[in-house]
Scaffold this motif. Structure first.
Motif, PDB file in Angstrom:
ATOM      1  N   UNK A 184      -1.476  -1.043   9.579  1.00 56.51           N
ATOM      2  CA  UNK A 184      -1.212  -2.333  10.211  1.00 56.51           C
ATOM      3  C   UNK A 184      -0.087  -2.207  11.231  1.00 56.51           C
ATOM      4  N   UNK A 185      -0.477  -1.816  12.424  1.00 55.51           N
ATOM      5  CA  UNK A 185       0.478  -1.738  13.525  1.00 55.51           C
ATOM      6  C   UNK A 185       0.646  -3.135  14.113  1.00 55.51           C
ATOM      7  N   UNK A 186       1.715  -3.390  14.856  1.00 57.59           N
ATOM      8  CA  UNK A 186       1.909  -4.719  15.437  1.00 57.59           C
ATOM      9  C   UNK A 186       0.743  -5.192  16.305  1.00 57.59           C
ATOM     10  N   UNK A 187       0.140  -4.276  17.048  1.00 56.85           N
ATOM     11  CA  UNK A 187      -1.009  -4.656  17.875  1.00 56.85           C
ATOM     12  C   UNK A 187      -2.176  -5.143  17.042  1.00 56.85           C
ATOM     13  N   UNK A 188      -2.445  -4.472  15.941  1.00 56.25           N
ATOM     14  CA  UNK A 188      -3.549  -4.884  15.062  1.00 56.25           C
ATOM     15  C   UNK A 188      -3.256  -6.218  14.398  1.00 56.25           C
ATOM     16  N   UNK A 189      -2.005  -6.447  14.068  1.00 58.45           N
ATOM     17  CA  UNK A 189      -1.630  -7.724  13.458  1.00 58.45           C
ATOM     18  C   UNK A 189      -1.862  -8.867  14.444  1.00 58.45           C
ATOM     19  N   UNK A 190      -1.483  -8.656  15.697  1.00 61.31           N
ATOM     20  CA  UNK A 190      -1.673  -9.697  16.715  1.00 61.31           C
ATOM     21  C   UNK A 190      -3.161  -9.956  16.932  1.00 61.31           C
ATOM     22  N   UNK A 191      -3.946  -8.897  17.042  1.00 58.80           N
ATOM     23  CA  UNK A 191      -5.388  -9.057  17.253  1.00 58.80           C
ATOM     24  C   UNK A 191      -6.029  -9.774  16.066  1.00 58.80           C
ATOM     25  N   UNK A 192      -5.651  -9.401  14.840  1.00 56.66           N
ATOM     26  CA  UNK A 192      -6.204 -10.062  13.657  1.00 56.66           C
ATOM     27  C   UNK A 192      -5.830 -11.538  13.645  1.00 56.66           C
ATOM     28  N   UNK A 193      -4.598 -11.867  14.054  1.00 58.92           N
ATOM     29  CA  UNK A 193      -4.183 -13.270  14.117  1.00 58.92           C
ATOM     30  C   UNK A 193      -4.964 -14.049  15.153  1.00 58.92           C
ATOM     31  N   UNK A 194      -5.196 -13.438  16.309  1.00 59.38           N
ATOM     32  CA  UNK A 194      -5.978 -14.115  17.347  1.00 59.38           C
ATOM     33  C   UNK A 194      -7.414 -14.354  16.909  1.00 59.38           C
ATOM     34  N   UNK A 195      -8.014 -13.347  16.301  1.00 54.04           N
ATOM     35  CA  UNK A 195      -9.402 -13.482  15.845  1.00 54.04           C
ATOM     36  C   UNK A 195      -9.512 -14.541  14.760  1.00 54.04           C
ATOM     37  N   UNK A 196      -8.621 -14.511  13.778  1.00 56.72           N
ATOM     38  CA  UNK A 196      -8.706 -15.497  12.699  1.00 56.72           C
ATOM     39  C   UNK A 196      -8.411 -16.900  13.226  1.00 56.72           C
ATOM     40  N   UNK A 197      -7.487 -17.038  14.183  1.00 57.15           N
ATOM     41  CA  UNK A 197      -7.226 -18.342  14.774  1.00 57.15           C
ATOM     42  C   UNK A 197      -8.422 -18.862  15.537  1.00 57.15           C
ATOM     43  N   UNK A 198      -9.100 -17.983  16.265  1.00 62.49           N
ATOM     44  CA  UNK A 198     -10.295 -18.387  16.996  1.00 62.49           C
ATOM     45  C   UNK A 198     -11.393 -18.842  16.037  1.00 62.49           C
ATOM     46  N   UNK A 199     -11.599 -18.064  14.975  1.00 60.30           N
ATOM     47  CA  UNK A 199     -12.639 -18.415  14.005  1.00 60.30           C
ATOM     48  C   UNK A 199     -12.325 -19.749  13.344  1.00 60.30           C
ATOM     49  N   UNK A 200     -11.091 -19.956  12.948  1.00 59.92           N
ATOM     50  CA  UNK A 200     -10.722 -21.218  12.304  1.00 59.92           C
ATOM     51  C   UNK A 200     -10.825 -22.380  13.296  1.00 59.92           C
ATOM     52  N   UNK A 201     -10.464 -22.143  14.551  1.00 57.53           N
ATOM     53  CA  UNK A 201     -10.575 -23.190  15.556  1.00 57.53           C
ATOM     54  C   UNK A 201     -12.006 -23.580  15.822  1.00 57.53           C
ATOM     55  N   UNK A 202     -12.917 -22.610  15.738  1.00 54.28           N
ATOM     56  CA  UNK A 202     -14.325 -22.913  15.928  1.00 54.28           C
ATOM     57  C   UNK A 202     -14.927 -23.553  14.684  1.00 54.28           C
ATOM     58  N   UNK A 203     -14.425 -23.212  13.519  1.00 54.37           N
ATOM     59  CA  UNK A 203     -14.994 -23.727  12.279  1.00 54.37           C
ATOM     60  C   UNK A 203     -14.532 -25.146  11.989  1.00 54.37           C
ATOM     61  N   UNK A 204     -13.352 -25.516  12.418  1.00 51.48           N
ATOM     62  CA  UNK A 204     -12.802 -26.834  12.098  1.00 51.48           C
ATOM     63  C   UNK A 204     -13.650 -27.976  12.656  1.00 51.48           C
ATOM     64  N   UNK A 205     -14.055 -27.962  13.937  1.00 47.86           N
ATOM     65  CA  UNK A 205     -14.902 -29.049  14.426  1.00 47.86           C
ATOM     66  C   UNK A 205     -16.237 -29.140  13.686  1.00 47.86           C
ATOM     67  N   UNK A 206     -16.778 -27.995  13.284  1.00 48.91           N
ATOM     68  CA  UNK A 206     -18.035 -28.004  12.551  1.00 48.91           C
ATOM     69  C   UNK A 206     -17.835 -28.667  11.195  1.00 48.91           C
ATOM     70  N   UNK A 207     -16.711 -28.372  10.529  1.00 44.92           N
ATOM     71  CA  UNK A 207     -16.430 -28.997   9.232  1.00 44.92           C
ATOM     72  C   UNK A 207     -16.324 -30.509   9.368  1.00 44.92           C
ATOM     73  N   UNK A 208     -15.648 -30.951  10.407  1.00 46.35           N
ATOM     74  CA  UNK A 208     -15.478 -32.392  10.610  1.00 46.35           C
ATOM     75  C   UNK A 208     -16.820 -33.050  10.887  1.00 46.35           C
ATOM     76  N   UNK A 209     -17.640 -32.407  11.721  1.00 43.43           N
ATOM     77  CA  UNK A 209     -18.943 -32.972  12.044  1.00 43.43           C
ATOM     78  C   UNK A 209     -19.846 -33.031  10.823  1.00 43.43           C
ATOM     79  N   UNK A 210     -19.779 -32.010   9.979  1.00 47.78           N
ATOM     80  CA  UNK A 210     -20.618 -31.982   8.783  1.00 47.78           C
ATOM     81  C   UNK A 210     -20.177 -33.066   7.805  1.00 47.78           C
TER      82      UNK A 210
END
Length: 127
Positions: free
Chosen positions: A40-66
């Motif tokens: 877990x290098x700092x670059x990988x941590x940042x990339x993992x945070x960006x990916x998980x934030x993107x996924x959660x940001x995309x999933x949240x509107x779907x949860x609300x709509x459902x």
């Protein structure tokens, strides 16, 4: 040597084996933990945070709509819209198609159950 002593010796042998396997498992766990932390290098941590934030940001509107039920209404509306347009296109293409002469229809196949009944009746008549 009595049977009891033989059993005791087997138990002691198995306990030593178990202790050795436990020690191996602890060593492997520590090795895995160390290699995991090194990976877990700092670059990988940042990339993992960006990916998980993107996924959660995309999933949240779907949860609300459902939860609100609007998603099902939208899906129903869109499916009706597409079905209506495809039916309209089919009707238009049928109007433009040249008239074909009526073809002779093939005789429908007799279902297997009817065939069996005929055989049984024929056998009864013959008897």
């Amino acid at each position: 040597m009595s049977r009891f002593e033989a059993l005791q010796r087997r138990v002691n042998k198995r306990e030593k084996l178990l202790e050795g396997r436990y020690q191996q498992a602890v060593e492997r766990k520590n090795e895995l933990k160390a290699s995991w932390r090194e990976a877990w290098t700092p670059g990988r941590i940042v990339i993992a945070g960006l990916v998980s934030g993107f996924v959660m940001g995309r999933a949240e509107p779907v949860k609300i709509a459902v939860k609100s039920g609007n998603l099902m209404q939208i899906v129903t509306l869109l499916s009706g819209l597409f079905a209506g347009t495809s039916a309209q296109e089919a009707a238009q293409s049928a109007d433009k198609a040249p008239a074909r002469p009526a073809t002779r229809r093939a005789k429908p196949a007799t279902p297997p159950t009817a065939r069996r009944r005929r055989c049984k009746r024929g056998e009864r008549d013959a008897a």
